[in-house]
Design a protein around this motif. Structure first.
Motif, mmCIF file in Angstrom:
data_model
loop_
_atom_site.group_PDB
_atom_site.id
_atom_site.type_symbol
_atom_site.label_atom_id
_atom_site.label_comp_id
_atom_site.label_asym_id
_atom_site.label_seq_id
_atom_site.Cartn_x
_atom_site.Cartn_y
_atom_site.Cartn_z
ATOM 1 N N GLN A 117 0.854 -1.186 0.000
ATOM 2 C CA GLN A 117 0.000 0.000 0.000
ATOM 3 C C GLN A 117 0.886 1.230 0.000
ATOM 4 O OE1 GLN A 117 -1.791 -1.081 3.614
ATOM 5 N NE2 GLN A 117 -3.401 -2.285 2.667
ATOM 6 N N HIS A 158 -6.408 1.860 3.701
ATOM 7 C CA HIS A 158 -7.512 0.892 3.651
ATOM 8 C C HIS A 158 -8.432 1.152 4.845
ATOM 9 C CE1 HIS A 158 -4.681 -2.154 5.961
ATOM 10 N NE2 HIS A 158 -4.699 -0.964 6.504
ATOM 11 N N SER A 214 -9.244 -1.124 6.955
ATOM 12 C CA SER A 214 -8.970 -2.122 7.994
ATOM 13 C C SER A 214 -8.684 -1.546 9.381
ATOM 14 C CB SER A 214 -7.833 -3.049 7.530
ATOM 15 O OG SER A 214 -8.206 -3.705 6.344
ATOM 16 N N GLN A 261 -11.365 -2.147 11.798
ATOM 17 C CA GLN A 261 -11.490 -3.426 12.523
ATOM 18 C C GLN A 261 -11.022 -3.228 13.955
ATOM 19 O OE1 GLN A 261 -9.510 -6.884 10.973
ATOM 20 N NE2 GLN A 261 -9.952 -6.367 8.836
ATOM 21 N N ARG A 283 -4.282 6.031 -1.604
ATOM 22 C CA ARG A 283 -3.003 5.419 -1.965
ATOM 23 C C ARG A 283 -2.368 6.190 -3.111
ATOM 24 N NH1 ARG A 283 -4.336 -1.090 -1.896
ATOM 25 N NH2 ARG A 283 -5.444 -0.952 0.099
ATOM 26 N N GLN A 326 -13.552 2.180 0.188
ATOM 27 C CA GLN A 326 -13.615 0.764 0.547
ATOM 28 C C GLN A 326 -14.734 0.561 1.546
ATOM 29 O OE1 GLN A 326 -9.914 -0.675 2.211
ATOM 30 N NE2 GLN A 326 -9.164 -1.254 0.179
ATOM 31 N N GLU A 386 -15.124 -2.093 4.753
ATOM 32 C CA GLU A 386 -14.561 -3.170 5.554
ATOM 33 C C GLU A 386 -15.715 -3.959 6.144
ATOM 34 O OE1 GLU A 386 -11.342 -3.045 5.554
ATOM 35 O OE2 GLU A 386 -10.763 -4.636 6.940
ATOM 36 N N PHE A 436 -2.474 -11.303 3.060
ATOM 37 C CA PHE A 436 -2.541 -10.034 3.788
ATOM 38 C C PHE A 436 -1.929 -10.302 5.155
ATOM 39 C CE2 PHE A 436 -6.218 -9.959 0.925
ATOM 40 C CZ PHE A 436 -5.995 -8.774 0.239
ATOM 41 N N PHE A 465 -2.806 -9.283 7.959
ATOM 42 C CA PHE A 465 -3.781 -9.323 9.051
ATOM 43 C C PHE A 465 -4.796 -10.452 8.932
ATOM 44 C CE2 PHE A 465 -6.082 -6.884 5.890
ATOM 45 C CZ PHE A 465 -5.097 -6.051 5.360
ATOM 46 N N THR A 466 -4.655 -11.297 7.908
ATOM 47 C CA THR A 466 -5.533 -12.472 7.803
ATOM 48 C C THR A 466 -4.684 -13.703 7.492
ATOM 49 O OG1 THR A 466 -5.952 -11.777 5.520
ATOM 50 C CG2 THR A 466 -7.710 -11.371 7.116
ATOM 51 N N GLY A 477 -10.644 -8.202 -0.931
ATOM 52 C CA GLY A 477 -9.721 -9.018 -0.160
ATOM 53 C C GLY A 477 -10.508 -9.569 1.014
ATOM 54 N N ALA A 478 -10.053 -10.711 1.556
ATOM 55 C CA ALA A 478 -10.790 -11.311 2.665
ATOM 56 C C ALA A 478 -9.897 -12.303 3.402
ATOM 57 C CB ALA A 478 -12.042 -12.027 2.148
ATOM 58 N N GLY A 479 -10.390 -12.801 4.498
ATOM 59 C CA GLY A 479 -9.642 -13.845 5.179
ATOM 60 C C GLY A 479 -10.075 -14.042 6.618
ATOM 61 N N ALA A 506 -12.916 -11.327 7.966
ATOM 62 C CA ALA A 506 -12.967 -9.936 7.520
ATOM 63 C C ALA A 506 -12.893 -9.871 6.000
ATOM 64 C CB ALA A 506 -11.803 -9.149 8.123
ATOM 65 N N PHE A 507 -13.413 -8.789 5.484
ATOM 66 C CA PHE A 507 -13.219 -8.532 4.047
ATOM 67 C C PHE A 507 -13.059 -7.036 3.855
ATOM 68 C CE2 PHE A 507 -17.839 -8.414 4.648
ATOM 69 C CZ PHE A 507 -18.165 -7.212 4.054
ATOM 70 N N GLY A 508 -12.443 -6.665 2.758
ATOM 71 C CA GLY A 508 -12.334 -5.249 2.396
ATOM 72 C C GLY A 508 -12.576 -5.127 0.912
HETATM 73 N N1 PHE Z 1 -7.330 -4.125 3.624
HETATM 74 C C1 PHE Z 1 -7.128 -4.964 2.473
HETATM 75 C C2 PHE Z 1 -6.787 -4.075 1.284
HETATM 76 O O1 PHE Z 1 -6.929 -2.915 1.356
HETATM 77 C C3 PHE Z 1 -8.365 -5.753 2.145
HETATM 78 C C4 PHE Z 1 -8.712 -6.749 3.216
HETATM 79 C C5 PHE Z 1 -9.568 -6.396 4.237
HETATM 80 C C6 PHE Z 1 -8.201 -8.038 3.179
HETATM 81 C C7 PHE Z 1 -9.906 -7.342 5.216
HETATM 82 C C8 PHE Z 1 -8.532 -8.965 4.129
HETATM 83 C C9 PHE Z 1 -9.376 -8.606 5.132
HETATM 84 O O2 PHE Z 1 -6.364 -4.571 0.274
#
Ligand code: PHE
Length: 359
Positions: free
Chosen positions: A163, A183, A185, A188, A222, A235, A237, A276, A278-279, A303-305, A326-328
């Protein structure tokens, strides 16, 4: 009547005739007053004739004088009539100029419309709210800890270069530069810590904390700019944390969301392995329309995880007891797909010809 009197009468009749013609030709009060001066002014024809009476005999003077007076009265009457006519036509002209056409349609006030990105965000919020998710918002200027470190992305870790972040010329309490969040995130961490704090006593007593179920939409930044990337973008989240949540729940919720968002059931999901900090495990979510103009192609939307144990710890929870997903997702990306826009920049240029199409 003597011969000289009748000649003078003729002359007087001629003045009147000429005066009437000149008054009639005067289109403005100024022209009319000029014409008046030629007949009734100090050096006017009538005045001069009056002066010449002095040289005449009393009889001649009487006859001439009466004739001149008669002519003078006719000229004065004509002048008054013309003055009034000019005044009336001036009034009419003014009234016509000021006239209101009550049959004209009213003027509409230019009313704005909801921006397509806001519209997409509102749809997303409504759909997740209907599935029991809270909607939260947080700061766009973030500390290093919330944007990176708390998300298991320590200083000098190569994952930070995923990023390309904007920094702000201000430092936080720890002496680290503030950033424009790259992001959503960090939300979270912010939301989960608040939730944990709100249930601290319950958790301390060994009670079961209600699940965290939240989405956090908002602006993100970004260093990136082309047809599909803007330095400012949006985004959303999503986070679900509990004691017995699974990847299946994430998948069900996301499929439900994406089908509601695009108003079609002819849409599939694919989770593709990714990374990522964080996942763990991490995935990219791709979607594929089975019908319509975009049919058959896999399109990356999120993105997710499963939330990394270190991040669960940073929420203030024990990763042995709590698990999170989580997902973003890119809101702009979803709006582009939904509205068939192929250049992301169109959303942010403020061109009303583009924006008015979303009325
Ligand atoms: N924060 C990540 C991004 O900006 C996306 C993401 C969010 C991935 C939450 C996993 C969990 O690309």
């Amino acid at each position: 009547m003597s011969a000289s009197t009748s000649l003078a009468d003729l002359a007087h009749a001629e003045w009147v005739r000429q005066a009437l013609a000149e008054f009639a030709a005067a289109d403005t009060p100024a022209q009319l007053e000029n014409a008046k001066a030629r007949f009734l002014g100090k050096a006017g024809v009538v005045t001069e004739a009056m002066k010449s009476l002095a040289a005449l005999t009393p009889d001649e003077r009487k006859a001439r004088g009466a004739a001149i007076n008669a002519a003078k009265q006719q000229i004065e009457a004509a002048l008054a009539a013309r003055r009034q006519a000019l005044a009336e036509s001036e009034l009419e002209r003014q009234l016509a100029a000021e006239a209101l056409d009550l049959t004209l349609p009213g003027r509409r006030r230019g009313q704005g419309t909801i921006h397509p990105i806001s519209r997409a965000a509102e749809r997303i919020e409504a759909i997740f709210a209907s599935m029991g998710f809270d909607v939260a918002e947080g700061p766009e200027v973030e500390t290093d800890w919330y944007s990176f470190t708390a998300l298991n992305n320590p200083e000098n870790h190569p994952a930070r270069s995923m990023q390309d972040t904007f920094y702000v010329d201000l430092k936080d309490a720890e002496g680290r530069w503030l950033n424009l969040r790259p992001h959503t995130s960090p939300m979270q961490i912010r939301y989960a810590r608040q939730h944990v704090e709100a249930h601290r006593d319950l958790i301390a007593r060994g009670g079961r904390m209600p699940d965290i179920r939240v989405i956090a939409p908002g602006r993100t930044y970004r260093v990136d700019s082309d047809a599909t990337h803007s330095p400012m973008f949006h985004q959303v989240e999503g986070l679900w944390v509990g004691q017995d949540v699974s990847f299946k729940d994430l998948k069900v919720v996301y499929l439900e969301f994406i089908q509601a968002f695009f108003e079609t059931r002819e849409l599939s999901l694919r989770f593709r392995p990714s990374y990522f900090p964080f996942t763990e495990p991490s995935a990219e979510i791709d979607i594929r329309f089975e019908a319509g103009p975009l049919a058959g192609r896999w399109l990356e939307v999120s993105g997710a995880g499963q939330v990394h144990p270190q991040v669960i710890r940073n929420y203030g929870l024990d990763p042995e007891q709590y698990i999170g997903f989580a997902f973003g997702s890119g809101i702009d990306r979803l709006a582009m797909l939904r509205y068939g826009v192929n250049d992301l920049r169109a959303f942010f240029e403020g061109d009303l010809r583009f924006l008015a199409q979303f009325r």
